[in-house]
Scaffold this motif. Structure first.
Motif, mmCIF file in Angstrom:
data_model
loop_
_atom_site.group_PDB
_atom_site.id
_atom_site.type_symbol
_atom_site.label_atom_id
_atom_site.label_comp_id
_atom_site.label_asym_id
_atom_site.label_seq_id
_atom_site.Cartn_x
_atom_site.Cartn_y
_atom_site.Cartn_z
ATOM 1 N N LEU A 11 7.195 -5.138 -1.738
ATOM 2 C CA LEU A 11 6.550 -3.869 -1.391
ATOM 3 C C LEU A 11 5.777 -3.274 -2.560
ATOM 4 O O LEU A 11 5.527 -2.071 -2.605
ATOM 5 N N CYS A 12 5.414 -4.140 -3.503
ATOM 6 C CA CYS A 12 4.559 -3.752 -4.639
ATOM 7 C C CYS A 12 5.220 -2.760 -5.587
ATOM 8 O O CYS A 12 4.551 -1.884 -6.147
ATOM 9 N N GLY A 13 6.533 -2.867 -5.750
ATOM 10 C CA GLY A 13 7.165 -2.075 -6.789
ATOM 11 C C GLY A 13 8.506 -1.468 -6.457
ATOM 12 O O GLY A 13 9.373 -1.398 -7.312
ATOM 13 N N ASP A 14 8.692 -1.010 -5.223
ATOM 14 C CA ASP A 14 9.971 -0.357 -4.934
ATOM 15 C C ASP A 14 10.134 -0.112 -3.442
ATOM 16 O O ASP A 14 9.169 -0.150 -2.672
ATOM 17 N N TYR A 15 11.368 0.167 -3.048
ATOM 18 C CA TYR A 15 11.666 0.648 -1.710
ATOM 19 C C TYR A 15 11.326 2.134 -1.666
ATOM 20 O O TYR A 15 11.467 2.849 -2.661
ATOM 21 N N THR A 16 10.899 2.615 -0.507
ATOM 22 C CA THR A 16 10.535 4.024 -0.373
ATOM 23 C C THR A 16 11.035 4.563 0.958
ATOM 24 O O THR A 16 11.268 3.811 1.903
ATOM 25 N N ALA A 17 11.172 5.875 1.015
ATOM 26 C CA ALA A 17 11.545 6.555 2.252
ATOM 27 C C ALA A 17 10.433 7.468 2.740
ATOM 28 O O ALA A 17 10.461 7.920 3.884
ATOM 29 N N TYR A 18 9.450 7.713 1.894
ATOM 30 C CA TYR A 18 8.358 8.648 2.178
ATOM 31 C C TYR A 18 7.075 7.843 2.358
ATOM 32 O O TYR A 18 6.672 7.078 1.470
ATOM 33 N N THR A 19 6.429 7.968 3.514
ATOM 34 C CA THR A 19 5.280 7.125 3.830
ATOM 35 C C THR A 19 4.136 7.236 2.810
ATOM 36 O O THR A 19 3.562 6.203 2.438
ATOM 37 N N PRO A 20 3.761 8.430 2.325
ATOM 38 C CA PRO A 20 2.683 8.473 1.335
ATOM 39 C C PRO A 20 3.023 7.699 0.061
ATOM 40 O O PRO A 20 2.147 7.085 -0.546
ATOM 41 N N THR A 21 4.301 7.705 -0.337
ATOM 42 C CA THR A 21 4.709 6.959 -1.528
ATOM 43 C C THR A 21 4.594 5.464 -1.279
ATOM 44 O O THR A 21 4.101 4.709 -2.134
ATOM 45 N N GLY A 22 5.043 5.013 -0.105
ATOM 46 C CA GLY A 22 4.944 3.600 0.223
ATOM 47 C C GLY A 22 3.506 3.121 0.221
ATOM 48 O O GLY A 22 3.189 2.061 -0.334
ATOM 49 N N MET A 23 2.619 3.896 0.818
ATOM 50 C CA MET A 23 1.209 3.518 0.859
ATOM 51 C C MET A 23 0.595 3.533 -0.537
ATOM 52 O O MET A 23 -0.234 2.673 -0.874
#
Length: 271
Positions: A11-23
């Motif tokens: 996922l290019c660096g980390d797991y996320t729970a917040y969609t803007p952070t993931g994108m």
């Protein structure tokens, strides 16, 4: 890497729970696109919230000769049978048609993040299999029966994905993507071939993490071996590195503590 770290890389660096952070992780890695591929993570813009607020995984995507994309996704916290829903409470398959000009900005589809699929993470098929296996899962009224698909239904955002992430009670579509990344990478490692493998070009070796050895020395089964940059085992040849000259036997193992006769001359190889 272990499976947890492989999922982070995927996922290019980390797991996320917040969609803007993931994108944003995909954008920073230069892996955010306007056209989809199978296995891409698709982000959706929510007009009333004025931000990216939903996410899914692309299962199929084809473009017609007229430039219209036909896309099937799997999404979490959505409602079956509706074109778009960001708080539907279940994992479901969705369907969209759009043009490339309708991606980005304030359009519904914000962009496509391309995971780092590979031998040390997982394949797109494995990621898709992970999320398809969750189709029909519904969020729970409490922390009970989290592992069942239909048990204890409710609208309190309790899911096994949020339990894994550690954020029960929060919108969970991005946490599902994070969970699937870890699950797919773990499955990839569980079935990955490890050990020696013979190919048409020679011998290769995959270690217990699923990594193909290349451009390095390796100590395997009590002997030292050398692999070239393509991952092929060097055999029956001299090899030189910064420390000096070595001889690699016909089976690839480094000779040591012995004499070697080579082209009529005698050489002594230290321990």
């Amino acid at each position: 890497m272990n499976a947890f770290q492989a999922g982070q890389k995927l996922l290019c660096g980390d797991y996320t729970a917040y969609t803007p952070t993931g994108m944003s992780l995909f954008a920073k890695a230069g892996r955010l696109y306007k056209t989809p591929l199978r296995g891409d993570v698709v982000y959706f813009y929510h007009a009333s919230m004025r931000r990216v607020a939903h996410v899914g995984l692309v299962k199929r995507a084809t473009r017609s000769i007229f430039g219209v994309w036909d896309m099937v996704t799997e999404e979490g916290n959505t409602a079956p049978g509706r074109r778009f829903s960001r708080d539907g409470g279940s994992v479901a398959e969705k369907h969209y048609t759009f043009r490339e000009s309708e991606v980005g900005g304030t359009h519904l589809i914000a962009g496509f993040g391309r995971p780092m699929y590979g031998a040390d993470t997982c394949t797109a098929d494995e990621m898709i299999a992970a999320i398809e296996a969750e189709d029909g899962y519904v969020e729970k009224a409490s922390a009970a029966q989290l592992e069942t698909k239909s048990g204890n239904p409710g609208d309190k955002n309790f899911t096994k994905y949020a339990a894994w992430y550690g954020m029960q009670g929060s919108p969970w579509c991005q946490m599902l993507i994070s969970w699937c990344a870890y699950t797919a990478c773990a499955a990839h490692r569980a079935k990955a071939h490890t050990g020696w493998q013979q190919t048409a070009s020679g011998w290769m070796y995959t270690d217990e993490t699923g990594r193909r050895l290349a451009g390095e020395w390796a100590y395997i089964g009590g002997r030292w071996y050398v692999f070239d940059n393509a991952g092929m085992l060097l055999r029956d040849t001299w090899f030189r590195d910064a420390a000096g000259w070595y001889y690699l036997a016909g089976d690839g193992g480094m000779l040591s503590g012995q004499w070697l006769e080579y082209q009529g001359a005698q050489y002594y190889l230290t321990k």
